[in-house]
Design a protein around this motif. Structure first.
Motif, PDB file in Angstrom:
ATOM      1  N   ALA A  63      48.780  57.304  60.290  1.00  0.00           N
ATOM      2  CA  ALA A  63      48.185  58.642  60.334  1.00  0.00           C
ATOM      3  C   ALA A  63      46.751  58.599  59.819  1.00  0.00           C
TER       4      ALA A  63
ATOM      5  N   ILE B 269      54.380  63.512  62.165  1.00  0.00           N
ATOM      6  CA  ILE B 269      54.980  62.406  61.411  1.00  0.00           C
ATOM      7  C   ILE B 269      55.810  62.938  60.243  1.00  0.00           C
TER       8      ILE B 269
ATOM      9  N   THR C 113      58.453  55.553  57.289  1.00  0.00           N
ATOM     10  CA  THR C 113      57.607  56.668  56.853  1.00  0.00           C
ATOM     11  C   THR C 113      56.291  56.162  56.282  1.00  0.00           C
TER      12      THR C 113
ATOM     13  N   ALA D 258      54.137  54.934  59.066  1.00  0.00           N
ATOM     14  CA  ALA D 258      53.603  56.052  59.841  1.00  0.00           C
ATOM     15  C   ALA D 258      52.463  56.750  59.107  1.00  0.00           C
TER      16      ALA D 258
ATOM     17  N   ILE E 240      57.957  61.606  68.901  1.00  0.00           N
ATOM     18  CA  ILE E 240      58.376  60.711  67.820  1.00  0.00           C
ATOM     19  C   ILE E 240      59.890  60.618  67.754  1.00  0.00           C
TER      20      ILE E 240
ATOM     21  N   TRP F   2      57.838  54.855  65.376  1.00  0.00           N
ATOM     22  CA  TRP F   2      57.192  55.775  64.437  1.00  0.00           C
ATOM     23  C   TRP F   2      55.681  55.842  64.625  1.00  0.00           C
ATOM     24  N   ASN F   3      55.116  54.895  65.367  1.00  0.00           N
ATOM     25  CA  ASN F   3      53.666  54.872  65.581  1.00  0.00           C
ATOM     26  C   ASN F   3      53.265  55.363  66.970  1.00  0.00           C
TER      27      ASN F   3
END
Length: 489
Positions: free
Chosen positions: A86, A258, A79, A82, A41, A237-238
């Motif tokens: 998640a 994450i 965030t 992400a 990441i 972020w993914n």
């Protein structure tokens, strides 16, 4: 009694044989742990952008204060995105990023269009840009005072793509070790810049932060473009969702990577920008071609050579992370029959999706040929947020249509709704602010995937299979690969 003991021994042998067969099955193995996940990441997000050109955010905000706010807001958006991914990644534990989630929520057509746009343009062209940035930094050391020849830059970029492709084809563990090394290297230069800025601030060099909101350009179009440029720097972020099947204990390591990785990037980005503004005025920063190098020349001389060296490490690490994850998208799309079947095949000896990785590397090589592909990236970058928004909308939809799925992580519904609205804003804002035909061409290219989808995927015309079958056989023999085995539930 002896017969009973012998029967038990035979049973144990059979059980060991079954376990051995399962361990040697032709599937991707769970070899990526928590540290490697965090490195992937951080290493993919922190590429060349924060070192070379943070001026794009400043140019659209006009002042230091709103510029720093934009960097923080972009971190919060990354965030939230992400966290949504998640939940999707622990609910549907398949590799391929957005692809399997779009497939589950909306069916094969949106999933195919995503894989079509991503594999043909968005990801390989981004891979090429990162490697070209690396090549420019490396070659600049041998051509002081002038621009290096274009041929030299392109050859170095091609060599970088070839090396990264080879490493990722050989071994998952080797690619993870390479990623960990380059992430550690880039964190060294990040720490050097941040500590230098803190020392200068402690010495009282705060004059650039006085009246930091003077001259701010607060317009809807300016803010949207500033967010756009900031989020481009946060893109990545993914990435763990592309390798979910290879994560050890994904229910734990995906969210933990994450939660640790992205806040670390946010803190680094804000502190790096503060360090830049401690040394450079807004005007000087806007005039700099490579902000980190200008910073190094002023603060670290005579050791300023450290900055371009470690920025080169940073870019090659980002390229490795991009190759590692994007190859899995080609693998999953091939497995689902949405791309050439051999892209889903796995190396018998190394258990890597080597045909998919090599395919990705070849397409990346092609994008090195044009003189300037930055414009192409800019026009297709809004498509990234189009698919981000659609994927997060899939999360909202599956809350109602797929209630039976287990959700080890469940984010408040308000977060995906906010992210969908942000995605709509980011897709429409650049078009409304500066409408150009190029955006229409981009949309038409994405929709042109339907011309491929219906005859080759949906109807599976026979003459197409006659063409692809000998190609698949040749690839199998050349690369020693086989189809993945069906996983037993």
């Amino acid at each position: 009694m002896a017969k009973k003991r012998k029967g038990l021994q035979n049973g144990d042998a059979d059980q060991k044989s079954i376990q051995s067969q399962e361990s040697n099955s032709m599937n991707l193995k769970q070899q990526v742990g928590l540290i490697s996940g965090i490195s992937l990441i951080v290493g993919t997000i922190i590429g060349s952008g924060i070192f070379i050109s943070p001026k794009s955010v400043l140019s659209n905000t006009g002042a230091i204060g709103p510029c720093l706010i934009i960097w923080a807001v972009c971190g919060v958006i990354a965030t939230m995105g992400a966290l949504c991914f998640a939940e999707l990644g622990t609910m549907i534990t398949k590799s391929g990023g957005e692809y399997p989630y779009l497939m589950e929520a909306f069916g094969p057509i949106p999933a195919f269009l995503f894989s079509w746009a991503s594999l043909i343009v968005m990801k390989p062209s981004s891979f090429a840009i990162i490697c070209l940035s690396f090549a420019e930094y490396v070659s600049a050391a041998f051509y002081p005072g002038c621009d290096p020849p274009v041929v030299v830059v392109k050859c170095l970029a091609a060599a970088a793509i070839l090396t990264i492709t080879l490493v990722n084809s050989l071994s998952v563990k080797l690619a993870s070790y390479v990623q960990n090394f380059f992430t550690a290297a880039k964190m060294i230069i990040v720490i050097i810049i941040i500590v230098s800025g803190i020392v200068l601030l402690a010495q009282g060099k705060t004059q650039n932060f006085e009246n930091s909101f003077d001259g701010a350009k607060i317009t809807a179009g300016g803010i949207s473009l500033a967010l756009y440029n900031g989020l481009w720097a946060y893109d990545g972020w993914n990435q763990l969702n592309y390798i979910t099947e290879e994560l050890k204990n994904p229910y734990r390591n995906l969210p933990l990577s994450i939660i640790i990785g992205i806040p670390l990037v946010i803190v680094c980005y804000i502190l790096i920008n503060i360090a830049y503004f401690t040394v450079l005025t807004p005007t000087e920063l806007l005039q700099s071609q490579a902000v980190a190098v200008t910073f190094g020349d002023r603060v670290l001389y005579p050791a300023s050579w450290v900055v371009p060296l470690f920025v080169a490490f940073s870019t090659i690490g980002a390229a490795n992370g991009t190759c590692f994850t994007s190859g899995r998208l080609a693998y999953v799309a091939g497995r689902e029959g949405h791309m050439l079947k051999f892209l889903s095949y796995i190396s018998v000896k190394r258990l890597t999706p080597s045909p998919a990785i090599v395919f990705y590397g070849i397409i990346g090589m092609i994008y090195i040929i044009p003189a300037d592909i930055d414009t192409l990236i800019n026009y297709f970058s809004f498509a990234v947020w189009l698919f981000y928004g659609l994927t997060i909308a899939a999360l909202v939809v599956m809350r109602f249509t797929r209630k039976e799925l287990k959700r080890p992580i469940k984010v408040p519904i308000v977060i995906p709704i906010i992210m969908v609205l942000i995605s709509i804003y980011l897709v429409l804002a650049p078009i409304i602010d500066e409408p150009e035909l190029a955006y229409l061409y981009c949309v038409l290219f994405i929709l042109s995937g339907l011309i491929v989808y219906f005859p080759f995927v949906h109807y599976k015309v026979k003459w197409a299979q006659k063409i692809t079958r000998p190609i698949t056989t040749f690839v199998q023999m050349l690369m020693e690969v086989v189809p993945p085995e069906e996983k037993k539930e």
